[in-house]
Structure formats: structure tokens, C-alpha cells
Scaffold this active site. Sequence first.
Site, PDB file in Angstrom:
ATOM      1  N   ASP A 446      16.447   7.439  20.502  1.00  0.00           N
ATOM      2  CA  ASP A 446      16.517   7.774  21.930  1.00  0.00           C
ATOM      3  C   ASP A 446      17.551   9.215  21.753  1.00  0.00           C
ATOM      4  OD1 ASP A 446      17.759   7.383  24.379  1.00  0.00           O
ATOM      5  OD2 ASP A 446      19.472   6.837  23.846  1.00  0.00           O
ATOM      6  N   LYS A 447      17.602   9.643  23.174  1.00  0.00           N
ATOM      7  CA  LYS A 447      18.224  11.030  22.890  1.00  0.00           C
ATOM      8  C   LYS A 447      19.917  10.989  23.485  1.00  0.00           C
ATOM      9  CE  LYS A 447      18.276  13.801  26.293  1.00  0.00           C
ATOM     10  NZ  LYS A 447      19.542  14.385  26.328  1.00  0.00           N
ATOM     11  N   PHE A 637      18.905  19.582  44.824  1.00  0.00           N
ATOM     12  CA  PHE A 637      18.067  19.821  43.637  1.00  0.00           C
ATOM     13  C   PHE A 637      17.039  18.566  43.626  1.00  0.00           C
ATOM     14  CE2 PHE A 637      17.185  19.430  39.337  1.00  0.00           C
ATOM     15  CZ  PHE A 637      17.078  20.776  38.668  1.00  0.00           C
ATOM     16  N   THR A 775      12.878   9.770  25.297  1.00  0.00           N
ATOM     17  CA  THR A 775      14.125   9.650  26.106  1.00  0.00           C
ATOM     18  C   THR A 775      13.702   9.287  27.588  1.00  0.00           C
ATOM     19  OG1 THR A 775      15.697  11.392  26.888  1.00  0.00           O
ATOM     20  CG2 THR A 775      13.718  12.027  26.245  1.00  0.00           C
ATOM     21  N   ARG A 876      10.756  10.921  29.967  1.00  0.00           N
ATOM     22  CA  ARG A 876      10.732  10.083  31.174  1.00  0.00           C
ATOM     23  C   ARG A 876      10.293   8.738  30.771  1.00  0.00           C
ATOM     24  NH1 ARG A 876      13.023  12.822  35.040  1.00  0.00           N
ATOM     25  NH2 ARG A 876      12.974  11.057  36.454  1.00  0.00           N
ATOM     26  N   ASP A 906      17.701   1.039  25.253  1.00  0.00           N
ATOM     27  CA  ASP A 906      17.052   1.042  23.925  1.00  0.00           C
ATOM     28  C   ASP A 906      16.736  -0.273  23.441  1.00  0.00           C
ATOM     29  OD1 ASP A 906      17.214   3.710  24.149  1.00  0.00           O
ATOM     30  OD2 ASP A 906      19.244   3.613  23.551  1.00  0.00           O
TER      31      ASP A 906
END
Lengths: 1258, 330
Positions: A446-447, A637, A775, A876, A906
Site C-alpha cells: 500500500d502507499k 480542484f 494505492t 486508484r 488493505d
Amino acid sequence: MVAASSRKRKGKIRWSKLYSFAACFRPLTSKERLAARELIGQPGFSRVVFCNEPHLHKRKPYKYPYNYISTTKYNVLTFLPRALFEQFRRVANFYFLLAAIFSLFSLAPFSRASLIAPLVFVVGISMLKEAVEDWHRFLQDLDVNNRTVKTHISNGVFVDKLWKELRVGDVVKVNKGEYFPSDLLLLSSGNEDGVCYVETMNLDGETNLKIKRCLEASLCLNEDEEFSKFKATVHCEDPNPNLYTFVGNIEFEKESYPLSPSQLLLRDSKLRNTDYIYGVVIFSGHDTKAVRNSTRSPSKRSRIERKMDHIIYILFSMLVLVSLVSSFGSLLYLRQDMVDWWYLQLPDDNKVNDLDDSNSEKYDDRFFNPSKPVQSAGLQFIRALILYGYLIPISLYVSIEVVKVLQTMLINKDIELYDDVTCKSVQARTSNLNEELGQVEMILSDKTGTLTCNQMEFRKCSIAGVSYGGDITEVDLAASMRMNADFEPFEFSIDETDGATRSFEPFEFSVSSFSAQNGNARLTKTEGPVIKGFNFRDDRLTNENWIHGSNLFDITMFFRVMALCHTGIPLEDDNHKMDKLSYEAESPEEVSFLIASQEFGFQFCRRTQSLMVLREFDPSSMKEVEREYKLLNLLEFSSSRKRMSVIVSNEDGQIFLLCKGADSIIFDRLADNGRAYEQATTMHLSSYAEDGLRTLAFAYRTIEAAEYESWNTIFTQAKATIGPEREELLEQASETIEKDLILLGVVAVEDKLQKGVPECIDKLAQAGLKIWLLTGDKRETAINIGFACSLLRQDMKQFHLSLSRDAESNNQVKDMKEDILQQIESSYKMVCEERNKEAPFGLVIDGKALEIALRGDVKDEFLQLAVNCASVICCRVSPKQKALITRLVKQYTGKTTLAIGDGANDVGMIQEADIGVGISGMEGMEAVMASDFSLPQFRFLERLLIVHGHWCYQRISKMVLYFVYKNVAFGLTLFYYELYTSFSGEVLYDDWYMTMFNVMLTSLPVIALGVLEQDVSSDICLQFPALYQQGPRNVHFSWSRIIGWILNGVVSSLVIFLANIYILSPTAMRENGFVADIDSLGATTYTCIIWTVNCQIALITSHFTWIQHLSIWGSILLWYIFLLVYGALPPNFSGNAFQVLVEGIGPAPLYWMITVLVVVVSLLPYFIHIVIQRSYFPMDDHIIQEMEQCYKKYDVRDNEMWVREQRNSQRSTRIGFSARVDAKILSFNQQLQQKKLSIYRSVTNSPIYRSITTSPFS
Amino acid sequence: MTDTDRGTQRDRHSAFSLFTQQSLPACKPVLTPEWVIMTFLFIGFIFIPVGLVTLRASHSVVEIVERYDIGCVPEPFRIDKVSYIQDDSIPKNCSLSFKVPKYMKAPIYIYYQLDNYYQNHRRYVKSRSDKQLLHGQNEHGISSCQPVEVNNDRPIIPCGLIAWSLFNDTFTFIRNRAELKVNRKNIAWKSDRGHKFGKNVYPFNFQNGTLIGGGKLNPTIPLSDQEDLIVWMRTSALPSFRKLYGRIEKDLDVDDVVVVHLMNNYNTYSFGGKKKLVLSTTSWLGGKNDFLGLAYVFIGSSSVTIAVVFTLLHLLSPRHYEDTSYLPWN
């Protein structure tokens, strides 16, 4: 007072205004509303919740579970039956259970106790272990269940209540930073408009905050007192695991309002940026979506253990075979000879008839009944099965469990795996998988929270074409340092031979000259106070030195963009110094910008609905002045726009559009006169990107008042539109104003990696492990991190798999599939073509493409490509996809996979992988709960795998093989003896000798081996990560080794048995003329076995501490002590073993001489084998042991050969920091070559050189 | 380096932390050619002398083996030996004579050897009662004695197949017409006599049944003094075995002629077993057995050979230790 009032003020900001067109505020369409209403009350949508009336939920039909959570496997009642069932599912244990049952019916050749005792011992220990592990789970549950939350009791009074005591219908108040205790329906929040922010990292891994909003109707319930009379009824769906849907309605004050997922706060997510919320418990405990989503962790077994089953089957077939031989032999004897052996008084057919009935029964010996030979043989078969049971190592499982628990203890105690910061250490949560750690081939990571801290740091910026914050990347630094080191010995040799070439410049690429060439960055080494989020050292900008810069206006504008174009708010912190503020924003990136701009002298101090206040440093007056900017519009954004703008007017009425966004997007929108710095900036951008920094470009434009007015009307109209076209209109409107920008520069922020992550990844890569990054974050972030961790690098060929725009818009699965398939195939073709070349490949794929790629018919192609790439990055991806990838990779490659992650998102992946590792440093416990190992930090993975994994793999495989050997060697002597007893089932050894064999006399050395064996020390493991490859290649537990050890056991048993019977029979064994009877022969043979198997383990062991010595030699000594003590017991207990050592065999020199002979002879084949292997086919650990031995006198690490080998061992590594440095060196060397060549050319072309070479004197 | 530095800061001195950090001082033997050669030579140099000494001891033993089971059946009965042995009316005495091949120093041990006799058969071995042997009639734990535990509803002492099948051939030795005294005391283990066979237990109801097995016992002598029985009850491990009968405590000279008068009572004919009479001296190692000595010499000389071969190989094509070209990455 000031702080309190400002907090109040901040609360009044209407966030919904700030986020002008955030998608989550899209109201439900009437159609959806209708659908929801229709569903309520139907099956699956029958839940009724009486808000604020939890007492109504105590009785059926509205009785729902408490908020109590249990992850334990057993409870007090189910423990015994379930744990027993688990135990006897093992083939070997079941076999011994049967043997024990038979022993009750006098079928067995041994006494009952000697069969039942070991079984009880073995099963007891295993169950004890289960119980302890479950107890730990229970304690962890207790911890979660005993958290407290403010709960409404009555009359608007809120008190602390334990999580586990919450009931459906309770109204709770959750404060900022707290976790939601269960799934709540949001009633109101500390913000006026009922909005709250939720961090769902634990659920889906996404780092940005989610906005939740309460219903307008319940907005007023924002004080404690309001709840004294509050009553409402919720009708909603039944508990389900779907995180993103929620259907229901609420009846409140005689009105019914529909509910949507945006009112549902999920357990395991966290309240952020909002002071408090009020909510009512909708789903509790095991009904919550988070818990429903979690699957019970499957019990995992290691590869070695699975292979061990096959070994057990082999041994079992061996057992059946010798038992068949025995029973068949006994049948033959019974048919032919045995009738004539009058001394046995077998029930002869004739004689039985002669005797009366009462006597016939007494003569009936079922095992030797000549009238029923087949039945007798059958019974003999069963007896033989039990008799040769020593072939099946009963204590193997228990020894392995003991060893694994001890190994686990040692892993947990390792100081090197202790994190000082979090005061946590590695926890092996199950002990089943220790050796699996040594066989990992693929790491899925995982990030956020695992590799990174989820914290942004401002690192560098490029303003007006000048880069600040240092140019040299760490890779350059390492490369130049390494090159210098390489050149030194080389240079030395040159020195001796030819002094003239001394001017040869190995230092050409040294740090100093490199930085001098490429810019005039002044690296200030003076360490200022560490500011969180700001890691920028360049005194040209800090301390207001920027006012001396040349492009003062651009620099000022740059800082203004930084300080104004964001959605953050300042946060008063009482503890903090008053002049420095801390900030809160939707993303940590923005926070780092705000902090940076504050450091540069542009402090953002306040925000009101339409006003932003900056405290600026004014270069002209050299003073801080407070300036107000009117916030006219905010263009939000979004991932598709990739930019954000604010339109502000300053005090002079000038209107500016300040824009920040992805560099490509900004560059597309530049005005012709705004491209002054484009070239320089692009260069800086690529250097930042290579360092793994996330970059954003800043630009601005001035807008004329008239233009603004006309645009604003369009924009306001668009905003007012309701319906699907609203977003499109807004997009179009913003498009028209965000153009003709003037580029100011770029900023680079670092998604801060956790400590030691690049080094750890480097070492893991050297160990031959593949690392995949999975991630939930967006692609850019993922790629940045890929660079920062050296998973990607510039010279790497990258494949990007994603859906092309038309395929996506078409939304046809078939199109998408074809699209992806095509991309995969073309990429794979490239891989095949260039496989032999050095350059590795990187694969980047996003979640949507992945969804297609993981479908049945495409997945094989995809995996084929992915496996051939050095690194794979999936961005994603949903938690489900993570688990799916893990499963597919595991199935497709058949390799051991390790998944590491920190959040609840996770969990699927962690459970699916062969080994799941959770990061325990973070707050959430879900990943840890589901994991097999928990680490406080990612970097500990290095030591866990390369040292402990390697050791445990070696230990367990050596141990299992030895066990097989030991039991074969012992068990077969029993069989050989049967050949001499006409297969009657007589046993050579006393029952208690045999019971002692596995329990006492041979168990301790093998446990010592399993716990303490080290082929090389931990330092060396870390220095030669390539040693780790022994595990994935499974060199220590291959079938050839297994067969070899079985054969070794056969040889030993033959030697032991034959030597004993030939030497001891039939002549006297002592000077006094006594001959060896069955007991003397048994004790002697048994002595030989004990010596042989214990000396054999001494030959296997390569690391003798006093514990090994004690256990090996102590076991042998123990046998003699046992024999003495047992022999000294009265004959009632000791039977024929009475005084056997003292009077029978001890005084006979023959006994001791046989022991020596047999031990040497039976170990000789193995010894010759290892001598040949060591001498002519050495393995890597052998060589390294030798190297270590040879250089013990010196410091090993300074040795030239040592360093060279270390380097060589890393050569084939394709990813990681070292590989990147290597690549850099390669390119430097090429540059150097070119430079030398050009110097050479220029020299040879020079007239002087020509004149010299052509001169006649030469 | 930093790792170890950090480690030293914490207390590394306590034995427990050395254990938990897995850094206990350890000896790590590495098998170098020198060690290999030394080991083989060491084995050789120990085993060959030991083997030779052992062989010498074995050769110093004089052993005379005389088979008598066929010779002792008179010619007319040889067709049906079983009926001969079972017929009580026929006298069973018989005599043998042999010449002593070498000087035999006293004590000379007399053994009878039975071949193809499965004293180790499970049914046979289990058929005894140690309790009864030690405590006599008081004990009722005689169910293990099946099928010979009671006769005429009274327990048999000693019960069981082993005792029932007691060997009952007897031997008397005559040299130069003078009887050689055979010492039949102390032929059984002392601990057996003292602790396993009762001093107050007398044979009772023994060999009274319809089936008569082997020898009878004098009911006036306690079991602890019935050494023949005690020797017989120590069952042999293999189907071919010797049992001690007694000792001749006089030296026998070369070419002495010894005549043996024996009572050939015991039935080995039904199952084709052999009966032999063995006279043997002993050395410090026991009886005559070359196997041990030969094995020692063989293993010793093999080890020396291996050492030589290995030395040659090592000299001719040495693998340099710590030769890194064997590492997988090279």
C-alpha cells in the site's frame, strides 16, 4: 478568549459556499428518491431505528446487537470441540488418535500409556498455543470495545459510554479526531451548515477528506440540550457490506425525509476539520458496514507445512508398505511353520476339538490362530500399523509449534525491530508463517501510511526560471561518491606506474564541482528549527532574502498564489507561538503550501466568507503589512480539471486570477507573453519529478473589471442550474476565464516517505523481491512515489495502461476490453523484444483499466506482462481490487506473496496474500488485526524478511528434514527386527525407551536447531541480501533433499541394526560368558540410535552456542541417566530393563565399542556427502561462511573482496536505489568517455601534437 | 555498522539479551579440506589399531561347537525323530567326544545353542508373570501367562510358555575317564536371582498338565536358586541363540579328548531346530567374534583411503576456499 471567539467565527464559515460546485452536494433526483421510498419496508430494507430511544431496541422485533465486536475464533464453550476438531484434521494426529483408541483394545504392541501420553502432550501443546493466540485477539478486541464516546442519556446530558455498550438508537457526540464508534446517521455538526469532514483512509485508503452533510431538517440539533426531546424514526436497509450505498428515510417531526450515503458516517472512519458532530447509531457492532466488509481471517499455512503433508503421506505409505509386508509374512509363517512350534501352544485345529468349550476360548489367540490365518494376518496388519508408527513423527507438529512460538518470541524481542518513536515493536501475530517469510517473492504494498507518512513537505521551487532548494538529487550524490570510491584504488595503481597520468580526473563528477557547474545553489547546512511540512534550505529565499532577487514582482506573485489559492483555514493553537499559525485544509499538500508561504513572509491569517487576509512582508517599507483580498470566486480542484483557481481583487481593486495546477494543464493555458520561463521551468520540472517530488505549476492573470463582470454572470447562472448539465456548464464557464495565464514557476512538494523506506526497498530489490505498489491515490501521486522509492526511474521504460477517452465515454465493456488488450499486447511485444537489454520495465495501471484487465479472459495476458515488468504500480484501486490482484498474482505465478498495508482498505489484500503484514504505527487497528505480522514501520520489513525470514526458512526446513530422518532411522529398526521374530509383532525395545525417544531424548537438540540455527549472522544476511534467494528457490526443502534424507535414514537404520545383531549374536558379550538377551540387544541398539541421531544433528548444525552443545550432548547423557534410573526402579516397574546398564551391558567393553563403530559408520555416508558438496558444489552460504571465517581476523567489511562481492551480488537488481545509482554511473561514465574522447580529439588535432608525433625524434 | 553500534548501547551483557538478540557467542565450524583430511585420518588412526586389538582378542578365544541333535538319535529312529523324542520309554542318553584343538584356559564356558527356535515370538515372550516369579502364589496377576496359567483350577508356578518349555538336556563331561566338574552356579544375572525370582517361591503344579513341555523343576528349591530356569527365562533376541549351561573351571590341554554324556530330552525335531553344544573361553571382549574387529579395520582403512584420495583431489584440482566464483551472482 480570543481563541474561543475565533473558533466560533471559523465555525460560521459556510463550507458549502467555499466549495462552489462540489459534486457531493448534488441533491437526489426525484427518480432516485422515489426508488428509495419504494424499497423501504421490502425484504432487505426492513430495519427500523427509534432515534434517541435505545430502550425500544431491547425487545424483539427491534432487538439489534450491541456495539460489541469480537474477532476471536473460539469462546469458552466452543473452544474444546472446535480446537480438538482442528487438531485431528491433521492426518498425523488423526492416525495417532486411532492408534490410541486401538491401544484400549489390547491390539497395540505397546502399553496404553506410551501411546496416549505423547498424543495428549502433542495435542495439548497445540491447543494451548491456539488458546493463547485467541486470548491475545480477545485482549485486542477488549481494547477497541472499551473506547469511550459521549452518549446522550437523558435531558440533554451526555456522558462517556463504552463503545461496546452502545445500542442502536443512541445519540452520540463525536469530537474532532475521534473515530466513529459505529455507523452513525449524521444529525448535525459543529459547522453551521451541518457539514463535516471524514477521513476514510481506514476504509478505502483514499487520503483526501470526504464531505458529509446532514439533512436540513436536523440542522438545528447542534446543542446538547436540543436532544432532551428529540425523537425520530429511521427506516432503512438491513445491514450489508456495501460501503457506498445507503437507502433509508427518517421520520422527524411528522415529516419524512430521504436519507443518502452522505448522511452515513461509517465506523472506522475519523472526524476531521470539524469540531464535533451529533449522530444516531444506525448499525452497531457486527452490523456495521466496516465489520461486515471484513472477512474472517483465513488460517494460513506455509508452503513448507503444506509440503510437509506430502512427506507425511510418503511416510504413511512407507508405513502401510512395511505393515503389509509384516502381515503377509506373519500369514506365511502361520500357514507353514508356526503350527510345528510346540513351545507356542498354538490352538491346533485337532487339539481345540479335543478340549472342552471352556478351554477352547482360553486358547484363542486372535493374532496367531492357524484356523483363521487371514483374520490373524489382518489383526497383525493393524498391530503393525501402530508398531511402525514411529515412522510418522508424532512430535514433529508439536516440536514445530514449540519452535515457531520461540522463533516468534525472538522476532518480537529483536531490538533492531523496535521503533523508538512509536514505542512499538514487531509483532508476529500468528506463528504459523515464520518460515514463509523466507520464501517471499512478491511484495504488494500500500502507499499511504505504509511507504509514506501522509504528510507533505515543501522541498523545492522554481520561480521565474530559477530553481531554489538545491539541485543535486540524492542519486547524483550517491553516484558521484561511489565513482570516487571506485576510482581510488584504480588511481592508486596508475600512480605507481605512471606519474604523468595523475592529472586524470576521477573527481570530475564530485559533489562540489557538480553543483558548481549546474547552478549556484547555496546549500546551507545550518539546521534551523524543524518545521513540519517545510523542508526547504536555501537562504536566497528564506529570512526575507528574496527581496534581493531580481524578479521581485514575479516572486511576490508566486508567494501570493501560494498564500491565496487554496481552501485551507488557519488554526489557532494556544500552545503555539502567536506569530506562526498552523493550517488545516482538504489535502496535506495545501497545508504545506500555506506553511511555506508563511515561512517566506506571506502569512495567511484569516478567512471570512468573502475575504482573505494576508500578513505580507512589504519589500519597499521592509515591514509586515496586513492586506485584505476579496475572494470573488473559487474554481474548485477536481481530478478531471487538475487545476484550481481563485479570483481575488486586492485593495486597489485589481482583479487577479490565481491558478495552480498540473504543469501540463497550466502550460496549455499560458498566454504568449507568459512563457518567459517556460523552458527553464520545464527543465527543473523534470529534475524534480525524477526525485519523486510532486510538482504544481503556479500562474496568474490580471482580469479587467468588465471582463470579470460579464464572466461572473455566466458563472453564477451555471451555478444556479439544477440538473445533470450543471457541471458541464460550470466547466465551460471556468474554461473561459482560466486562459492567457502568465507562468510564475513551479513548486515541488515531497510526499514524505517514512524513515528508511528507499533503503529498505533497495535491499528488498537486491534480495530479488518484486515490489508492486497498490494505492487508492491518483496516478500522479503514485508515480511520484514510484520515483521517490526508486521503483521507477528515468531510464526505465514505462507502460501506462489506462482507458482511452473514447473507450471510456462509450462505456461499452467490449470496447474497453479491446482497448486494454491492445495496450497490453503492444507492451508485451516490446518486453519480449527488449528482454535481453539492461533497461527494465515499469508498468503503471489505473483502477478502471485494472477492472477490465482483471476480467477472466484478459487477466492472463495482463499478468504475463506485469510479471515481466520490474515494477508495477496500480493506482486508484479499490480495496476489493487490491485483494483481487493479490489473489490472481498468487494463483498465476504460484509464488509466495506478501501484502503490506496499514488501513482497513488493505485488509482484503492482507488476508488474501500468503503473508499479510500490517503497519501498527498508525491509529487504525484493522490492518493489524487482520495481519499475520505487524510492523511499526515499513523499513522493518527488510530485517524481518532478509534476516528472520531467511533464518526461519532454513531452520524449519532443516528441522523437518532431520525429523523425517530421525524417525525413519528409528522406525525401520523396528521393522528389521520383525524379520527375525517371524513377524510376530515383538518389539526390540522397552515401551518406555520408545516413548522417551521423541519426547525427551531427541527433542531438545532439534528445538535448539529450530530456534537458534544461523547459517550466517544477521549482519551478513543484510550485507548479502542475495542470500535470501535460497528461500524462493527453495533449495533447502526440495524433493531431492527430502528423498536424500529419507535414504540417509534408511542407511543409518540398516547400519545400526545389522552391526548390532552381527556383533552381539550368538557369542558371549562379556568376559564372564553371559550372552546378550533381548533386553541387552535392545538397549545396545537403542544406545546406538540415540548417539547416531544426536550426532547427526551436530553435523547439521553450523552454529553452536552453549545451548546447542548442552541439548545435544545432554540428550545423550540423559539416555544413560534414564537407563540408570529406570533400571534402578524395582522390577515391577522396570520389567526386563531392570539393572540392564549396570549389570548387563555397562560392564561389557563390547557395548561401548559397538556404539563408537555404529555412530561413525552410520554418519559416514552423510559426512562424505557434505564433504563432496562443500568441496565441489558449494552453495552461496557455504562460501560466505568461508569468507567470514577467513577474514575474521581483520574487519570483514573493509576487505576488498568482501566489498566487491557485495557489489557483485547486487548486480542483477533492477529496481531500487542502488540500481538507480548504477544506472546513473553508467550514464556518467558515458559522458566521461565522450569527454575524454573529445579531449583526445582536440589534443590530437592540435598543431603541437601533430608536430610532436610527426617529429623525427620520436 | 550502525546497527551493531546501536545494539551495544543497550545492555548486551546480560545473557538473556544475548539470547533474545540471537547473538550468543557461537562456534561456527567450517568444513575446510584440512579439517576433512584430519577427520578421516583421525578415524583411520584410531580405528585400525582398535580393530587389530579386537581381532587379536577374538582370535585368542578357543571355541568348540558340536552339533548333536541328529547324532544323538539312534539310526532306526532317524526317519521319525519326533516320535522318538516324544516316546518316554526310550532312553535318551547319548555321548559325544571331541578333541581339544588348542589349549583352553579356565574358565571354559559351556553353552547349548538352539537354532530356528523363536524364543522371541511375541506370544512366547509375553507368556510369563514377573509378579508371580517374585511373589509366588499370593499374586493373581497370572492372566498374562496364557495359555499356561492354571492346571486343574490351580495356578501353575512358574506359569507361562517360557517356563513350561524349559530346556532340559543335561551334559556331563569326562576327560581321561575323570569327570570334569561343571560349575552350574552363577550362570544367571545376579539381579535376576536377587530381585526377580523369589527366594520363597517354590515350583508348584508345574508340568502336571496333559501337555508336557520341557524340563521339570525340583519343587523343593526356590525359584531364585533355579538358575537354569532363570537363564532360560531371559529370552533370546534372535532365533539362533546360545545359553549358558555352566563352567568348567579346569584348563583343557591340546589334544585332550573330552567325552560328553548327555540326556537328549528336548524336542527340537518337530520344528527342525538344531541343537549344539558349545565350549568356549572368553577374552575381555567376550566370545569369538571377528565381525567387530574386521569392521573396525575396514572402516579405519577406508577412512585412510578416503583421506588420501581427498588429499590428492585437493592437491590436483583445489577449490580455493572462499572462492567467490561459486557464488550464484558470479
